[in-house]
Design a protein around this motif. Sequence first.
Motif, PDB file in Angstrom:
ATOM      1  N   ARG A 221      19.333   9.690  26.452  1.00  0.00           N
ATOM      2  CA  ARG A 221      19.588  11.179  26.438  1.00  0.00           C
ATOM      3  C   ARG A 221      19.352  11.921  27.879  1.00  0.00           C
ATOM      4  O   ARG A 221      20.070  12.721  28.147  1.00  0.00           O
ATOM      5  CB  ARG A 221      18.582  11.706  25.168  1.00  0.00           C
ATOM      6  CG  ARG A 221      18.893  13.124  25.178  1.00  0.00           C
ATOM      7  CD  ARG A 221      17.947  13.542  23.697  1.00  0.00           C
ATOM      8  NE  ARG A 221      16.477  13.667  23.983  1.00  0.00           N
ATOM      9  CZ  ARG A 221      15.679  12.883  23.472  1.00  0.00           C
ATOM     10  NH1 ARG A 221      16.312  11.606  23.000  1.00  0.00           N
ATOM     11  NH2 ARG A 221      14.722  12.859  23.604  1.00  0.00           N
ATOM     12  N   GLU A 222      18.183  11.341  28.498  1.00  0.00           N
ATOM     13  CA  GLU A 222      17.899  12.056  29.842  1.00  0.00           C
ATOM     14  C   GLU A 222      19.087  11.577  30.798  1.00  0.00           C
ATOM     15  O   GLU A 222      19.469  12.530  31.331  1.00  0.00           O
ATOM     16  CB  GLU A 222      16.432  11.516  30.033  1.00  0.00           C
ATOM     17  CG  GLU A 222      15.299  12.040  29.605  1.00  0.00           C
ATOM     18  CD  GLU A 222      15.299  13.789  29.498  1.00  0.00           C
ATOM     19  OE1 GLU A 222      15.452  14.056  30.969  1.00  0.00           O
ATOM     20  OE2 GLU A 222      15.471  14.222  28.621  1.00  0.00           O
ATOM     21  N   PHE A 223      19.618  10.545  30.775  1.00  0.00           N
ATOM     22  CA  PHE A 223      20.754  10.107  31.573  1.00  0.00           C
ATOM     23  C   PHE A 223      21.655  10.895  31.215  1.00  0.00           C
ATOM     24  O   PHE A 223      22.482  11.530  32.190  1.00  0.00           O
ATOM     25  CB  PHE A 223      21.087   8.803  31.483  1.00  0.00           C
ATOM     26  CG  PHE A 223      20.210   7.699  32.263  1.00  0.00           C
ATOM     27  CD1 PHE A 223      18.929   8.285  33.193  1.00  0.00           C
ATOM     28  CD2 PHE A 223      20.584   6.374  32.836  1.00  0.00           C
ATOM     29  CE1 PHE A 223      17.981   7.251  33.845  1.00  0.00           C
ATOM     30  CE2 PHE A 223      19.909   5.415  33.619  1.00  0.00           C
ATOM     31  CZ  PHE A 223      18.707   5.900  33.937  1.00  0.00           C
ATOM     32  N   GLU A 224      22.021  10.950  30.255  1.00  0.00           N
ATOM     33  CA  GLU A 224      23.531  11.763  29.792  1.00  0.00           C
ATOM     34  C   GLU A 224      23.378  13.125  30.153  1.00  0.00           C
ATOM     35  O   GLU A 224      24.254  14.035  30.317  1.00  0.00           O
ATOM     36  CB  GLU A 224      23.814  11.552  28.439  1.00  0.00           C
ATOM     37  CG  GLU A 224      24.415  10.312  27.907  1.00  0.00           C
ATOM     38  CD  GLU A 224      24.416  10.107  26.274  1.00  0.00           C
ATOM     39  OE1 GLU A 224      24.816   8.862  26.180  1.00  0.00           O
ATOM     40  OE2 GLU A 224      23.666  10.558  25.664  1.00  0.00           O
ATOM     41  N   GLN A 225      22.088  13.799  29.918  1.00  0.00           N
ATOM     42  CA  GLN A 225      21.856  15.169  30.263  1.00  0.00           C
ATOM     43  C   GLN A 225      21.988  15.376  31.671  1.00  0.00           C
ATOM     44  O   GLN A 225      22.309  16.425  32.203  1.00  0.00           O
ATOM     45  CB  GLN A 225      20.653  15.584  29.917  1.00  0.00           C
ATOM     46  CG  GLN A 225      20.463  15.735  28.312  1.00  0.00           C
ATOM     47  CD  GLN A 225      18.997  16.338  27.880  1.00  0.00           C
ATOM     48  OE1 GLN A 225      18.278  16.417  28.698  1.00  0.00           O
ATOM     49  NE2 GLN A 225      18.965  16.635  26.585  1.00  0.00           N
TER      50      GLN A 225
END
Length: 465
Positions: A221-225
């Motif tokens: 999720r952090e990577f995608e954000q």
Amino acid sequence: MTDKYDVLVIGGGPGGYVAAIRAAQLGLSTALVEQQHLGGICLNWGCIPTKAMLKGAEVGHTLKHLDTFGFSADNIQFDIAQLVAHSRGVSRKLTGGIAYLLKKNAVKVIDGRGRVSAKGVVTVSSDTGEAQYQARHIILATGARPRPLPGLVADGQKVWSYFDALVPKTVPESLLVIGSGAIGVEFASLYSDLGSQVTLVEVAKQIMPVEDQDVASLVQREFEQRGIRVLTQTKVSAVQGEVGALQCRLTLSDGSEQTVHVAQVLLAAGIQPNTEDMGLEALGVEFDKGFIKTDAWSRTSVAGLYAIGDVAGAPCLAHKASHEGVICVEKLAGVDGVHPLNKSRIPGCTYARPEVASLGLTEAAARSKGHSISVGRFDYQANGKALAMGESTGFVKTIFDSETGELLGAHMVGPHVTEQIQGFGIAQALEATDAELSEVIFAHPTLSEAMHEAVLAARDRALHQ
């Protein structure tokens, strides 16, 4: 025969040089054969230089958020060559330090490539020819190297290995990273922060397949954000084109195909052991999936021959190799009170943004083993130090046996967790229970308070959530 030794180690990485030093400390005449670099892959092309590069990426991230802390800056410049030079300089300095330690402990360093030509005999090939050495104990610590995929081999041009990714001439505009273990995730994070548009591909159901599912989900999720595209259950079937204009054909989880256009590809799909042309098959050495098969004391199927570190199989971590080396040497030297390595207590760390650190069983593994468990979790969003730092993403998760209070696993994702996981390691080593850990006083304000709260949460006693 020119020389005879009690212990001869082949390979000067974190397993080999530590084993050699410990053997010398115990009064054993010791030699170390190294073909290329003291410190091995870890110091020269792995653990250390990647952390130097990641520090640069961290600085880049900080510069983008200066306004949070009241600063502003104009016309900031970045020179990838200088960052690479810093990284290589750190490695050279530490290599020199290892040479000093070996000399200090009277370990004979032999330059060249070693192979076991007979029981108790090592032949070393170098630019000056061949020489033979005898040893009562021979320790193989030859490590591992990047593993190619069928039809996809790192060539240093279109497809990088992590060696190539550590010495780039430029930062690629876009990058496809194949494999989402620690290496793939670290480089995906690094190049994203340096300005690349990154796509991360993983064949398994989740990125970071060995980590707890909650941790992997948060990292994704952090990577995608951050703009990193993450594709799981996806295979790369072909890479075509030229550097700067590559076409990568992907097979997605539903069987459909898609073409991704990138400037560069990084292959980070695991490692394979360095066991070729070492004379092992002729001696009757047994293997397990390509790695050298050993017992609890690092002994191979051949008397007097041992294997430690990556060449002896997972987990392929520098600190595991070092501990195996010490245990192996102390056992063969007859030191009292030596215990076999407990692989379930080896911490794993990934130095991406966010950092990940883990120890022991995941929640799914604990349940599959039949444990009745108590799970505690505490988010950094409720931790004062994390909020003050502006780094409140992440959590600490603890897994206890609900009947005995044994700490089965600990999983951390967030700021500086790689520096804190040793706290749970100490707890496991001392066999501390959830009740005992609950009584430990953690300083305030610290990030480590989240560890305490996660322990309390497992006992339904969390105070700050």
